[in-house]
Write a protein that holds these residues in place. Structure first.
Motif, PDB file in Angstrom:
ATOM      1  N   LYS A 238       1.192   3.943   7.740  1.00  0.00           N
ATOM      2  CA  LYS A 238       0.672   5.230   7.261  1.00  0.00           C
ATOM      3  C   LYS A 238      -0.870   5.222   7.275  1.00  0.00           C
ATOM      4  O   LYS A 238      -1.500   6.229   7.620  1.00  0.00           O
ATOM      5  CB  LYS A 238       1.206   5.533   5.848  1.00  0.00           C
ATOM      6  N   ILE A 239      -1.445   4.081   6.917  1.00  0.00           N
ATOM      7  CA  ILE A 239      -2.912   3.967   6.909  1.00  0.00           C
ATOM      8  C   ILE A 239      -3.438   4.121   8.346  1.00  0.00           C
ATOM      9  O   ILE A 239      -4.387   4.849   8.617  1.00  0.00           O
ATOM     10  CB  ILE A 239      -3.351   2.598   6.320  1.00  0.00           C
TER      11      ILE A 239
ATOM     12  N   ALA B 281      -3.422   7.548   9.806  1.00  0.00           N
ATOM     13  CA  ALA B 281      -4.495   8.419   9.295  1.00  0.00           C
ATOM     14  C   ALA B 281      -5.840   8.064   9.939  1.00  0.00           C
ATOM     15  O   ALA B 281      -6.875   8.642   9.594  1.00  0.00           O
ATOM     16  CB  ALA B 281      -4.574   8.280   7.776  1.00  0.00           C
TER      17      ALA B 281
ATOM     18  N   LEU C 273      -5.397  10.771   1.346  1.00  0.00           N
ATOM     19  CA  LEU C 273      -4.270   9.882   1.634  1.00  0.00           C
ATOM     20  C   LEU C 273      -3.370   9.750   0.398  1.00  0.00           C
ATOM     21  O   LEU C 273      -3.844   9.378  -0.676  1.00  0.00           O
ATOM     22  CB  LEU C 273      -4.834   8.516   2.046  1.00  0.00           C
TER      23      LEU C 273
END
Ligand code: PEP
Ligand code: MN
Length: 336
Positions: free
Chosen positions: A20-21, A24, A51
């Motif tokens: 997910k990091i 982004a 986030l």
């Protein structure tokens, strides 16, 4: 932002967090402790602010970091960093001592100093070959010839070598001779130099600037670590105040502050911190008692004829005395 994983989170949970990091467009730094894994998120502030990580499985909580420095912060990495300099450890309860003349002057001077450094039980030989002097008419150092001497004498006495770098273009050249690159107080905010030593893997001793706040100092360390070099040792060497009896005011409270705020090791330089050899011994004792990971002390076989900083340099005899005392203090605090 820091993401604290649950104690029972799995590798799969962590992988989802990492993905997910990355999706982004951000990067991360992992710190795997005994009971907890902490993920530090690095990148664009605005993207980080948006986030949302709390809903992911395995995430215990997220913490927003208010300070600008991240990688060097204790929140990011709760465990102490231990810097390994060819087998000699700095941090994590070890007592590291760096000693030697302010400036390398000759083979004879350096050998005499190194003999005293070794006899006292220090592990590092310090000596400047490029001296950032206040006056252009003062001795500027022996440059590469001085580095050759340091390397030679370091080998003879089995001491690791610490020396100052003042030019961004000198990283590779100095790294041929020295084990630790010292960034001096006057260059603490020379950001190009910080980035240059950060691209190297050579351990860096980062001195506190003459009038730097602790936050500015840690941000300077962040420059080095964020450029890829995690081997940073901080050095408190006194700051400018209105006091004139001493050359600088040694800020020993900075040791406790840095221990709270950062995981990096911190050593204290009572020589530059006071400017007076008479005060080096009590301040060295106090530094270790305050929790410093080591000391940097100027030692000269004949301080009265030293080409720089003679007033604050210890004789070999005095150095031995200091070492005896600080070792006892470290032992009393159950440190090696
Ligand atoms: C030194 O270590 O000799 C020196 C120049 O120190 P600072 O950068 O702390 O003044
Ligand atoms: Mn000096």
């Amino acid at each position: 932002m820091i993401i604290v994983m649950c104690p029972n989170s799995t590798e799969e949970h962590l992988r989802k967090v990492e993905q997910k990091i990355e999706r982004a467009g951000l990067s991360y730094h992992l710190s795997k402790g005994e009971s907890r894994t902490i993920v530090g998120v690095i990148g664009d502030k605005k993207v980080i602010a948006e986030l949302e990580m709390n809903s992911l499985e395995g995430v215990e909580k997220t913490v927003r970091i208010t300070e600008k420095y991240k990688l060097v912060s204790r929140e990011f990495q709760p465990e102490d960093t231990v810097v390994d300099v060819r087998g000699v450890k700095i941090g994590g309860g070890h007592l590291a001592v760096m000693a030697g003349p302010c400036a390398v002057e000759s083979m004879e001077q350096l050998r005499e100093a190194a003999a005293a450094v070794k006899k006292g039980g220090a592990q590092f030989l310090r000596g400047g070959a490029f001296k950032p002097r206040t006056s252009p008419y003062d001795f500027q150092g022996l440059a590469e010839e001085g580095l050759q001497m340091l390397q030679q004498v370091g080998q003879e006495y089995d001491l690791r070598v610490v020396t100052e770098i003042v030019d961004v273009n000198d990283v590779d050249m100095i790294s041929q001779y020295a084990d630790v690159l010292q960034v001096g107080a006057r260059n603490m905010q020379n950001f190009r130099l910080l980035q240059a030593v950060g691209r190297s893997k050579r351990p860096v001793l980062l001195k506190r600037g003459l009038s730097a706040t602790i936050s500015e100092w840690l941000n300077a360390a962040e420059y080095i670590v964020s450029a890829g070099n995690e081997n940073v040792i901080l050095c408190e060497r006194g700051i400018r105040t209105y006091e004139t009896f001493t050359r600088n005011t040694l800020d020993l409270s900075a040791v406790a502050a840095v221990k709270e705020l950062s995981h990096l090791p911190v050593v204290v330089d009572p020589s530059h911190g006071t400017g007076r050899w008479q005060m080096v011994r009590p301040m060295a004792r106090a530094a270790i008692a305050a929790g410093a990971d080591g000391l940097m002390i100027e030692v000269h076989p004949h301080p009265e004829v030293a080409l720089s900083d003679g007033d604050q340099s210890l004789t070999p005899q005095h150095f031995e005395l200091v070492m005896h005392e600080v070792k006892n203090i470290a032992r009393a605090m159950e440190r090696a």
